[in-house]
Structures are given as C-alpha cells and as structure tokens.
Design a protein around this motif. Structure first.
Motif, short mmCIF file in Angstrom:
data_model
loop_
_atom_site.label_atom_id
_atom_site.label_comp_id
_atom_site.label_asym_id
_atom_site.label_seq_id
_atom_site.Cartn_x
_atom_site.Cartn_y
_atom_site.Cartn_z
N ILE A 272 0.84 -1.20 0.00
CA ILE A 272 0.00 0.00 0.00
C ILE A 272 0.87 1.24 0.00
O ILE A 272 0.68 2.17 -0.79
N LEU A 273 1.86 1.25 0.89
CA LEU A 273 2.75 2.40 0.97
C LEU A 273 3.51 2.58 -0.34
O LEU A 273 3.72 3.71 -0.80
N ALA A 274 3.90 1.46 -0.97
CA ALA A 274 4.67 1.53 -2.22
C ALA A 274 3.88 2.24 -3.31
O ALA A 274 4.45 3.03 -4.08
N ALA A 275 2.57 1.97 -3.39
CA ALA A 275 1.75 2.61 -4.42
C ALA A 275 1.75 4.13 -4.26
O ALA A 275 1.91 4.88 -5.22
N PHE A 276 1.58 4.58 -3.01
CA PHE A 276 1.54 6.03 -2.78
C PHE A 276 2.92 6.66 -2.92
O PHE A 276 3.05 7.79 -3.41
N ALA A 277 3.96 5.93 -2.50
CA ALA A 277 5.32 6.44 -2.67
C ALA A 277 5.64 6.59 -4.15
O ALA A 277 6.24 7.58 -4.58
N SER A 278 5.23 5.60 -4.96
CA SER A 278 5.48 5.66 -6.40
C SER A 278 4.76 6.85 -7.02
O SER A 278 5.33 7.57 -7.85
N TYR A 279 3.51 7.06 -6.62
CA TYR A 279 2.74 8.18 -7.18
C TYR A 279 3.40 9.52 -6.85
O TYR A 279 3.51 10.41 -7.69
N THR A 280 3.89 9.63 -5.60
CA THR A 280 4.56 10.86 -5.17
C THR A 280 5.83 11.08 -5.99
O THR A 280 6.12 12.20 -6.44
N VAL A 281 6.60 10.00 -6.19
CA VAL A 281 7.85 10.10 -6.96
C VAL A 281 7.55 10.52 -8.40
O VAL A 281 8.20 11.41 -8.96
N GLU A 282 6.55 9.88 -9.02
CA GLU A 282 6.23 10.19 -10.42
C GLU A 282 5.77 11.64 -10.57
O GLU A 282 6.10 12.30 -11.56
N LYS A 283 5.03 12.11 -9.60
CA LYS A 283 4.56 13.50 -9.66
C LYS A 283 5.72 14.47 -9.54
O LYS A 283 5.73 15.54 -10.17
#
Length: 501
Positions: A272-283
């Motif tokens: 779960i954390l990985a999905a949000f971390a990835s979204y933050t990084v991509e943004k």
C-alpha cells in the motif's frame, strides 16, 4: 548454478496439473475479490483456510498466494472503471485511471495496469528467488534473543508505516499484543484472560479475529457508505496502449517496480505504501505534474507496478524468517501451521519443493493473470451491477461457515461478530486494523522468545544487546522510531496519507 536447479525444482512442482489448477483457481478468486469492493484478499483467504485441511500443502499455499497477488490486479479494474478501488493498494490508481476512463481510454488504462503489474510481478518474483536463500542462511543463526529483536523491528515498522496517527497505530499494536495473551501461559499452564470460558483456553481463533476485523467490519462500512456506482457501461475497447502511452509508461513502471520491491519487505502493508510512494515520486519527477489527477499514464503505471512488486516481495520475510509482513502473510503462516509446517528458515531445507514451488508459481500466476484479465473485463463489469444488499448476506454467510468449520466452535462465531463491531468502531475512529492483526500474530512469538532468552541467560537482560545481531536489530528499531518522529518526516508522511484519503 544452485539457484537454477532450485528454480527447476520449483517449476516442476508448480507446473504439475494439480498445482496449475489451484494456481488458476487462486488468481481467478483473487481477481474476483479484488473487483468486488468490500471483500478483500484478507477476508477471502481467512474464509478459505478450512479448505487447506483437505489439500496438499503446496497446492493450498499456491492457491492462497494466487488470491493475494490476483487481488492486486482485480483492484485496479474497479478503480479505473468506477472510481472504487477493490483493494486499498489500488486507491491511488483511481486518481488517474478513472480520469483516463472518462476520456474514453478505459481499455488503455486497464492494459497499462495489467502490463505494469505483470512486469513488476515477474521482476520481484526473481528477487524473491535471488534473496530468499541467503536470508534463510542468516536466519539459521538466529536464537531466541535475535528472534525477539526481529519481531520488535517488525512491530515498530508496522507502526511507522501505518496510515494516519502514529499514536493510534501504537495503540493498535498494543491491543493486538494484549489479545495475543488470551489463552494458557506457555510455561506455567495457567489460564490468562479467558474469563472462565473453556473454549478460549487455546487463545482466540486467529481466523475469527481476521474475518471480524477485516471482513465483517468492511461490510458494515460499505453498507453505511454505499453510493450509486457510476459504471462506464460503454464497450471497453482499445485494449492495447498506443505507442505514446507505451513510451510514457516504461520509466514509471521501472521506478514503481524498484520502489515496490524494496518497500514490500517491510512489515505494515508495504504494498500500500509503495503505491503512494510511487505516485509521489512520479509526480515529482514529471515535467508536467499538472497532468496528475487528470489522466496521467505515469499515475497508473507507476503505482500499479509498485503495489504488485510489493505484494510479491512481502513473501521474502514470511518464507525465510516466518515473520509476516502484512495480515495476508500472517494468514499464510496460519495455513502452513495447519498443514503441520513450522514457518521459518528450516522450510527451505526441509521442504524445498514447497519453498521453490510457491516462488515458481508466482511467475505462472502472473502470466495467467495478464492472459485472463483483459478478456474477462466485460464479466467483471457485469458483476459490479449486482446490488450490494444482495452480495453482503452471501459474503457474511461464507465468512461464518468458514470460521465455524475451523474448530466447530460456536464461540468463534461470537468472536467474529464482536471483532466485526470492534473493527467498525476502529474504522470510525480512523485506526488502521493491520497493526492490530500483526501484533496479535507476533505477540505470542514475541513473548515466547523473550522468556526463552531470559531463561537461557538466567535472567540477564543484557543478552539482547551483547549478541551482535540482536543489538543491530534493536538499534534499527530505535532508528526507525527516531526517524518517524522527525518533524520533516512526519510532515511528508501526513502529506502522503492526506493524498490517500
């Protein structure tokens, strides 16, 4: 060369007709529960645990594993088509996936999610095969003090990575540890916190607690918040992304796989954390951050790759150390115990076919998912038209039957109802139940190893800091606590979870 021979053994085991059948059943069930909001992989696996009595250990664990990573695939379907994530790890996919669907690119969004998930699952499974044996060798050097310190790290990490308030997460862990004390003292044989109820002398039924806190509580929440679903009933076409979309998804897919593979190992819901971390990084790395939230390809490819990679690598601590990284892995450990297998580093040496068969089945399961999921999108959409008031009695009936069939104990049904209400109240208080379940699973093991270490050292508590591995693990736990309370880290953490809400 040993790695390749082990993988050959795993593929031979996983590719047997019987195991292929259960792998297929697992990924289909996983996709189904991922598509239907309100069920979830945790409750489904809990309900199916009684079936594992009748199956071979390898077949049952391959099926349960398929349900878990299959649910990650299925959760993205509803997130994209109706803006309702079937799995919590797919919540971030809805931000851009649904907007792509509204712009007529539903097929492309679904294909991007499926391809990203397949790539991440394939790579992370290879990482499991690569790193599991060395970790197993290290784990064989662990004694009671090291296991105690390792579990402290796991519980501290689950607090640090839990959603929302750190104080509430700490409270959930403590509550889970207290629930784990119910039963009979392991050394004196004295009943503890049973309130005179003989049926609880062996402790609370893990399946009852899991189904109540996750399954029943989620049903109650969905009944309270049920809204009319805005289904995109138009034909989903264009299931292959354009060249432009393919180019846009490659870098986010690679970054998401790397982030998910690293964070999935951590206790407390790393997928779960990985999905949000990835979204933050991509943004952050995007040249056009304004596109996020309006249908950015990177907002689908990155998080979907991250949550699937995280789901696969969460098997590493479970297979090598016998430590669950999330509630589903805790249920997998329960399934192993039901089969008479002691989770931990000895599994790789004593049950090599099982150990490598599970790993190899992940490749096969991921291939099945990418082949089956896209043609079945129409079926999943039709299932979403079934009213929830029709689904929830069926789900509750299966939950009750599954829990009762484990021990044939009526008190377990009372426990399901009680913990269902507790889970609902905790949800209203914005307390995440995952740390509670991890505390409940690790609590008895934590106590057993603490007391064993103290007995071996004749009451000398310095054994936890004089043994090098134990001391390093305790320092790691302390470092995690210090870092998570740093103002800058707390601020960033709050930003991530505000985005999730």
């Amino acid at each position: 060369m040993e790695l390749f021979s082990n993988l050959a053994l795993g593929l031979a085991t996983a590719a047997s007709p019987w195991n292929l059948l259960f792998c297929l059943i697992g990924v289909l069930l996983g996709t189904l529960v991922g598509v239907l909001p309100g069920i979830g992989a945790t409750a489904t696996i809990a309900m199916l645990l009684p079936i594992t009595f009748q199956l071979e250990p390898v077949s049952s664990l391959i099926m349960l594993a398929g349900i878990y990573y299959g649910a990650q695939y299925g959760g993205s379907t509803t997130a994209i088509l109706i803006n309702m994530p079937g799995e919590s790890s797919s919540a971030v996919t809805a931000l851009d996936g649904y907007q792509m669907a509204r712009r007529g690119k539903a097929g492309s969004a679904l294909a991007i999610a499926a391809l990203g998930s397949f790539f991440a699952g394939t790579v992370s499974t290879f990482l499991v095969a690569l790193f599991a044996p060395p970790l197993t060798s290290i784990a064989l050097q662990f004694g009671a003090a090291e296991y105690f310190s390792l579990m402290v790290v796991g519980l501290v990490s689950s607090i640090a990575l839990a959603h929302g308030s750190i104080v509430k997460a700490l409270g959930m862990v403590v509550l889970g540890l207290l629930l784990g004390l119910v039963g009979t003292d392991i050394y004196s044989g004295t009943p503890r916190f049973t309130f005179g109820i003989r049926e609880y002398s062996d402790g609370l039924n893990f399946v009852a607690v899991a189904v109540g806190v996750f399954g029943i509580a989620e049903i109650l929440r969905n009944l309270e918040t049920e809204k009319t679903r805005e289904l995109l009933m138009a034909k989903v076409g264009g299931l292959f992304p354009s060249r432009e979309d393919l180019r846009a998804m490659i870098a986010p897919m690679l970054r998401g796989t790397a982030i998910g593979s690293a964070l999935g190992i951590l206790p407390g819901g790393g997928a779960i954390l990985a999905a949000f971390a990835s979204y933050t990084v991509e943004k952050r790395v995007s040249k056009t951050p304004d596109e996020f939230g309006r249908g950015a390809v990177a907002g689908v490819a990155g998080p979907e790759s991250a949550n699937n990679a995280g789901a696969q690598t969460s098997f590493i601590p479970m297979l090598t150390l016998g430590i669950p990284a999330n509630p589903v892995m805790a249920l997998m450990i329960g399934a192993m115990i039901i089969q008479g297998i002691v989770p931990g580093p000895n599994v790789a040496t004593e049950q090599p076919a099982l150990f490598w068969g599970i790993i190899a089945s992940m490749w096969i399961g991921n291939l099945m998912l990418v082949i089956l999921n896209l043609p079945l999108i129409g079926l999943w959409v039709k299932l979403l038209t079934v009213p929830y008031y029709v689904l929830f009695p069926i789900i509750m009936a299966f939950c009750s039957i599954g829990v009762y069939s484990v021990n044939g104990n009526a008190y377990d049904l009372y426990a399901v109802a009680f913990f269902g209400l507790i889970g609902y109240v905790l949800a209203k208080l914005r307390c995440e139940p995952a740390p509670l379940l991890l505390g409940f699973v690790l609590g008895p093991l934590l106590e057993e190893n603490l007391r064993r270490a103290m007995i071996i050292s004749r009451g000398d508590p310095s054994v936890f800091v004089t043994r090098p591995i134990s001391a390093i693990l305790l320092l790691l736990a302390l470092a995690v606590l210090v870092v998570v309370f740093l103002p800058s880290v707390r601020k960033k953490r709050d930003e991530v979870f505000v985005e999730e809400d």
